[in-house]
Design a protein around this motif. Sequence first.
Motif, PDB file in Angstrom:
ATOM      1  N   GLY A 178       0.793  -1.244   0.032  1.00 26.96           N
ATOM      2  CA  GLY A 178      -0.136  -0.195   0.071  1.00 26.96           C
ATOM      3  C   GLY A 178       1.466   1.115   0.422  1.00 26.96           C
ATOM      4  O   GLY A 178       0.520   2.462  -0.197  1.00 26.96           O
ATOM      5  N   LYS A 179       2.062   0.839   0.309  1.00 20.02           N
ATOM      6  CA  LYS A 179       2.964   1.967   0.206  1.00 20.02           C
ATOM      7  C   LYS A 179       3.868   2.963  -1.589  1.00 20.02           C
ATOM      8  O   LYS A 179       3.924   1.733  -1.938  1.00 20.02           O
ATOM      9  CB  LYS A 179       4.498   2.223   0.510  1.00 20.02           C
ATOM     10  N   LYS A 180       3.639   4.145  -1.301  1.00 19.84           N
ATOM     11  CA  LYS A 180       3.607   4.785  -3.704  1.00 19.84           C
ATOM     12  C   LYS A 180       5.698   4.054  -3.070  1.00 19.84           C
ATOM     13  O   LYS A 180       6.756   4.332  -1.742  1.00 19.84           O
ATOM     14  CB  LYS A 180       3.672   5.734  -3.086  1.00 19.84           C
ATOM     15  N   VAL A 181       6.472   4.371  -3.875  1.00 21.43           N
ATOM     16  CA  VAL A 181       7.441   4.127  -4.295  1.00 21.43           C
ATOM     17  C   VAL A 181       8.041   5.749  -4.247  1.00 21.43           C
ATOM     18  O   VAL A 181       7.773   6.320  -4.778  1.00 21.43           O
ATOM     19  CB  VAL A 181       7.918   3.769  -5.418  1.00 21.43           C
ATOM     20  N   LEU A 182       9.004   6.741  -3.145  1.00 24.78           N
ATOM     21  CA  LEU A 182       9.407   7.736  -3.401  1.00 24.78           C
ATOM     22  C   LEU A 182      10.679   8.161  -3.881  1.00 24.78           C
ATOM     23  O   LEU A 182      11.148   8.995  -4.483  1.00 24.78           O
ATOM     24  CB  LEU A 182       9.415   7.984  -2.066  1.00 24.78           C
ATOM     25  N   GLN A 183      11.438   6.850  -3.670  1.00 31.00           N
ATOM     26  CA  GLN A 183      13.455   7.065  -4.662  1.00 31.00           C
ATOM     27  C   GLN A 183      13.631   5.923  -5.040  1.00 31.00           C
ATOM     28  O   GLN A 183      13.809   4.691  -4.335  1.00 31.00           O
ATOM     29  CB  GLN A 183      14.056   8.059  -3.935  1.00 31.00           C
ATOM     30  N   LEU A 184      14.806   5.287  -5.531  1.00 28.97           N
ATOM     31  CA  LEU A 184      15.441   4.587  -5.770  1.00 28.97           C
ATOM     32  C   LEU A 184      17.208   4.909  -5.645  1.00 28.97           C
ATOM     33  O   LEU A 184      17.457   5.650  -6.033  1.00 28.97           O
ATOM     34  CB  LEU A 184      15.430   4.113  -7.006  1.00 28.97           C
ATOM     35  N   ARG A 185      17.793   3.556  -5.254  1.00 26.54           N
ATOM     36  CA  ARG A 185      18.847   3.592  -4.786  1.00 26.54           C
ATOM     37  C   ARG A 185      19.712   2.127  -4.845  1.00 26.54           C
ATOM     38  O   ARG A 185      19.309   1.972  -4.566  1.00 26.54           O
ATOM     39  CB  ARG A 185      19.343   4.419  -3.552  1.00 26.54           C
ATOM     40  N   ARG A 186      21.231   2.400  -4.834  1.00 26.70           N
ATOM     41  CA  ARG A 186      21.977   1.288  -5.390  1.00 26.70           C
ATOM     42  C   ARG A 186      22.872   1.699  -4.083  1.00 26.70           C
ATOM     43  O   ARG A 186      23.608   2.864  -3.504  1.00 26.70           O
ATOM     44  CB  ARG A 186      22.894   1.463  -6.735  1.00 26.70           C
ATOM     45  N   LEU A 187      23.172   0.508  -3.515  1.00 25.19           N
ATOM     46  CA  LEU A 187      23.905   0.706  -2.441  1.00 25.19           C
ATOM     47  C   LEU A 187      25.099  -0.624  -2.663  1.00 25.19           C
ATOM     48  O   LEU A 187      23.899  -2.005  -2.611  1.00 25.19           O
ATOM     49  CB  LEU A 187      23.492  -0.857  -1.336  1.00 25.19           C
ATOM     50  N   GLY A 188      25.659  -0.225  -3.109  1.00 24.76           N
ATOM     51  CA  GLY A 188      27.045  -1.607  -3.355  1.00 24.76           C
ATOM     52  C   GLY A 188      26.670  -2.409  -4.401  1.00 24.76           C
ATOM     53  O   GLY A 188      26.003  -1.576  -5.943  1.00 24.76           O
TER      54      GLY A 188
ATOM     55  N   GLY B  99      12.905   2.976  -1.866  1.00 27.61           N
ATOM     56  CA  GLY B  99      12.520   3.427  -0.795  1.00 27.61           C
ATOM     57  C   GLY B  99      11.150   3.830  -1.211  1.00 27.61           C
ATOM     58  O   GLY B  99      10.640   4.424  -1.786  1.00 27.61           O
ATOM     59  N   LEU B 100      10.251   3.153   0.160  1.00 23.88           N
ATOM     60  CA  LEU B 100       8.514   4.082   0.067  1.00 23.88           C
ATOM     61  C   LEU B 100       8.792   5.322   0.820  1.00 23.88           C
ATOM     62  O   LEU B 100       9.517   5.460   2.022  1.00 23.88           O
ATOM     63  CB  LEU B 100       7.881   2.181  -0.230  1.00 23.88           C
ATOM     64  N   GLU B 101       7.701   4.986   0.571  1.00 29.19           N
ATOM     65  CA  GLU B 101       6.913   5.964   2.242  1.00 29.19           C
ATOM     66  C   GLU B 101       7.088   5.445   3.479  1.00 29.19           C
ATOM     67  O   GLU B 101       7.024   4.252   3.943  1.00 29.19           O
ATOM     68  CB  GLU B 101       5.131   6.263   2.159  1.00 29.19           C
ATOM     69  N   ASP B 102       7.212   6.368   4.360  1.00 27.62           N
ATOM     70  CA  ASP B 102       7.809   6.371   5.454  1.00 27.62           C
ATOM     71  C   ASP B 102       8.639   5.599   6.133  1.00 27.62           C
ATOM     72  O   ASP B 102       9.191   4.735   6.761  1.00 27.62           O
ATOM     73  CB  ASP B 102       6.252   4.911   6.296  1.00 27.62           C
ATOM     74  N   GLU B 103      10.135   6.210   4.798  1.00 29.61           N
ATOM     75  CA  GLU B 103      11.167   5.489   5.458  1.00 29.61           C
ATOM     76  C   GLU B 103      11.700   4.076   5.903  1.00 29.61           C
ATOM     77  O   GLU B 103      12.187   3.193   5.961  1.00 29.61           O
ATOM     78  CB  GLU B 103      11.467   6.051   7.022  1.00 29.61           C
TER      79      GLU B 103
ATOM     80  N   VAL C 295      14.400  -2.716   5.383  1.00 34.30           N
ATOM     81  CA  VAL C 295      15.121  -1.679   6.524  1.00 34.30           C
ATOM     82  C   VAL C 295      13.994  -0.389   6.857  1.00 34.30           C
ATOM     83  O   VAL C 295      13.823  -0.107   6.235  1.00 34.30           O
ATOM     84  CB  VAL C 295      16.329  -1.822   7.125  1.00 34.30           C
ATOM     85  N   SER C 296      14.738   0.283   8.422  1.00 33.52           N
ATOM     86  CA  SER C 296      13.595   1.382   8.014  1.00 33.52           C
ATOM     87  C   SER C 296      15.139   2.410   8.305  1.00 33.52           C
ATOM     88  O   SER C 296      15.739   2.224   8.565  1.00 33.52           O
ATOM     89  CB  SER C 296      12.808   0.851   9.192  1.00 33.52           C
ATOM     90  N   GLY C 297      14.600   3.346   7.037  1.00 32.64           N
ATOM     91  CA  GLY C 297      14.964   4.832   7.670  1.00 32.64           C
ATOM     92  C   GLY C 297      16.817   4.812   7.220  1.00 32.64           C
ATOM     93  O   GLY C 297      17.032   3.249   6.343  1.00 32.64           O
ATOM     94  N   VAL C 298      17.462   5.660   7.121  1.00 33.15           N
ATOM     95  CA  VAL C 298      18.806   5.564   6.636  1.00 33.15           C
ATOM     96  C   VAL C 298      19.410   4.662   7.550  1.00 33.15           C
ATOM     97  O   VAL C 298      20.727   3.937   6.946  1.00 33.15           O
ATOM     98  CB  VAL C 298      19.617   7.056   6.794  1.00 33.15           C
ATOM     99  N   THR C 299      19.107   4.515   8.889  1.00 38.87           N
ATOM    100  CA  THR C 299      20.335   3.593   9.664  1.00 38.87           C
ATOM    101  C   THR C 299      19.951   2.330   8.950  1.00 38.87           C
ATOM    102  O   THR C 299      21.311   1.682   8.742  1.00 38.87           O
ATOM    103  CB  THR C 299      19.198   4.387  11.112  1.00 38.87           C
ATOM    104  N   GLY C 300      19.302   1.965   8.857  1.00 38.55           N
ATOM    105  CA  GLY C 300      18.945   0.727   8.172  1.00 38.55           C
ATOM    106  C   GLY C 300      19.603   0.554   6.532  1.00 38.55           C
ATOM    107  O   GLY C 300      19.767  -0.862   6.951  1.00 38.55           O
ATOM    108  N   LEU C 301      19.411   1.068   6.010  1.00 41.36           N
ATOM    109  CA  LEU C 301      20.156   0.940   4.675  1.00 41.36           C
ATOM    110  C   LEU C 301      21.792   1.480   4.897  1.00 41.36           C
ATOM    111  O   LEU C 301      22.639   0.309   4.397  1.00 41.36           O
ATOM    112  CB  LEU C 301      20.065   2.342   4.298  1.00 41.36           C
ATOM    113  N   ARG C 302      22.382   2.056   5.931  1.00 45.28           N
ATOM    114  CA  ARG C 302      23.749   2.127   6.746  1.00 45.28           C
ATOM    115  C   ARG C 302      23.905   0.731   7.110  1.00 45.28           C
ATOM    116  O   ARG C 302      25.483   0.328   6.782  1.00 45.28           O
ATOM    117  CB  ARG C 302      24.106   3.111   7.402  1.00 45.28           C
ATOM    118  N   SER C 303      23.299  -0.200   7.784  1.00 43.44           N
ATOM    119  CA  SER C 303      24.190  -1.282   8.758  1.00 43.44           C
ATOM    120  C   SER C 303      24.257  -2.454   7.194  1.00 43.44           C
ATOM    121  O   SER C 303      24.221  -3.467   7.762  1.00 43.44           O
ATOM    122  CB  SER C 303      22.444  -2.283   9.224  1.00 43.44           C
ATOM    123  N   LEU C 304      22.822  -2.155   6.286  1.00 39.84           N
ATOM    124  CA  LEU C 304      23.830  -3.745   5.064  1.00 39.84           C
ATOM    125  C   LEU C 304      25.097  -2.499   3.923  1.00 39.84           C
ATOM    126  O   LEU C 304      25.005  -3.186   2.940  1.00 39.84           O
ATOM    127  CB  LEU C 304      22.183  -3.019   4.052  1.00 39.84           C
ATOM    128  N   ASP C 305      25.049  -1.700   4.315  1.00 43.55           N
ATOM    129  CA  ASP C 305      26.922  -1.305   3.284  1.00 43.55           C
ATOM    130  C   ASP C 305      27.895  -1.681   3.740  1.00 43.55           C
ATOM    131  O   ASP C 305      28.010  -1.163   5.367  1.00 43.55           O
ATOM    132  CB  ASP C 305      26.520   0.198   3.901  1.00 43.55           C
TER     133      ASP C 305
END
Length: 318
Positions: A46-56, A62-66, A136-146
């Motif tokens: 039910g969430k919208k796609v707000l952005q896409l990003r490459r991590l490695g 990236g969906l709504e609500d981080e 994952v949730s938010g930038v912190t969640g993304l960072r944990s996978l970087d």
Amino acid sequence: MPELPDITIYLEALEKRILGQTLEAVRIVSPFLLRTADPPLASAAGKKVLQLRRLGKRICIGLEDELWLVLHLMIAGRLHWHPLKPAPRPNLSTSGANAGRPKVSPPRGLASFDFSSGSLLWTEAGSKKRASLHVVSGVTGLRSLDPGGLEILTATSEQFTARLLSANHTLKRALSDPHLFSGIGNAYSDEILWEAKLSPLALTQRLQALDIQRLYEAIRITLTGWTDRLRAESAGQFPEKVTAFRQGMAVHGRYKQPCPRCSTPIQRIRYADNETNYCPTCQTSGKLLADRALSRLLREDWPRSLDELDLLISQKRQ
Ligand SMILES: [Zn+2]
């Protein structure tokens, strides 16, 4: 494994198709795919796609609500796009929640992300299921996978040099180590080293400043050149022919074929699960790396992986 050029083209194709669209459902059929429990995958619906990003080498949606869906294709994972078909006339075979959606058929089919515009089908060839999905949730969640690899296309040559010299590895291992550099794997590291005319087994801390500068430029030439080329080849279509062995590559996957620069047959160094390709004339002053000293060194204990080969060589040369 899809590397920076392939992932970039996937992201561009996805941006055109799912940005601003709603993720209606995720259908997962492979029990090994989802590697996280919290936040729950169901919270993505039910969430919208707000952005896409490459991590490695990962694709992040990236969906709504981080909320982020992080897809790692690994070696054999591929994505396919199925535009939503117009609603068919209702009958027994086509009605239901998945009408107009592709079937996810195991063992090859892993999952389908059903957006308001169409479905992103995720498949993986072979019996070893390695592809992974993290929620994952938010930038912190993304960072944990970087894994922390340097983004070379936006890094200065000073930043690149510092990272390259931060440990003493063979060039092949250093370039394809996701903790050192982002988005480069077995295929493009072969191409980069050929472009730079450097040996895959040269040790990073023994390189001259001029070699490092040439390597920095070779990385940029190779990665941007291939990204442009793949973009032109896909011509606005969803990239369906993603492979590590591209026609037009100079050395990767071209054992025994002529080097496009000097016509010398391309050579290889094999380890159990992979191989490195190079041109002896352009890159190693004519030396065959798997020959003589190296094969003596390796005969009794053939390395199972690039890491083991790297270790043997750095011990031998120190
Ligand atoms: Zn050559």
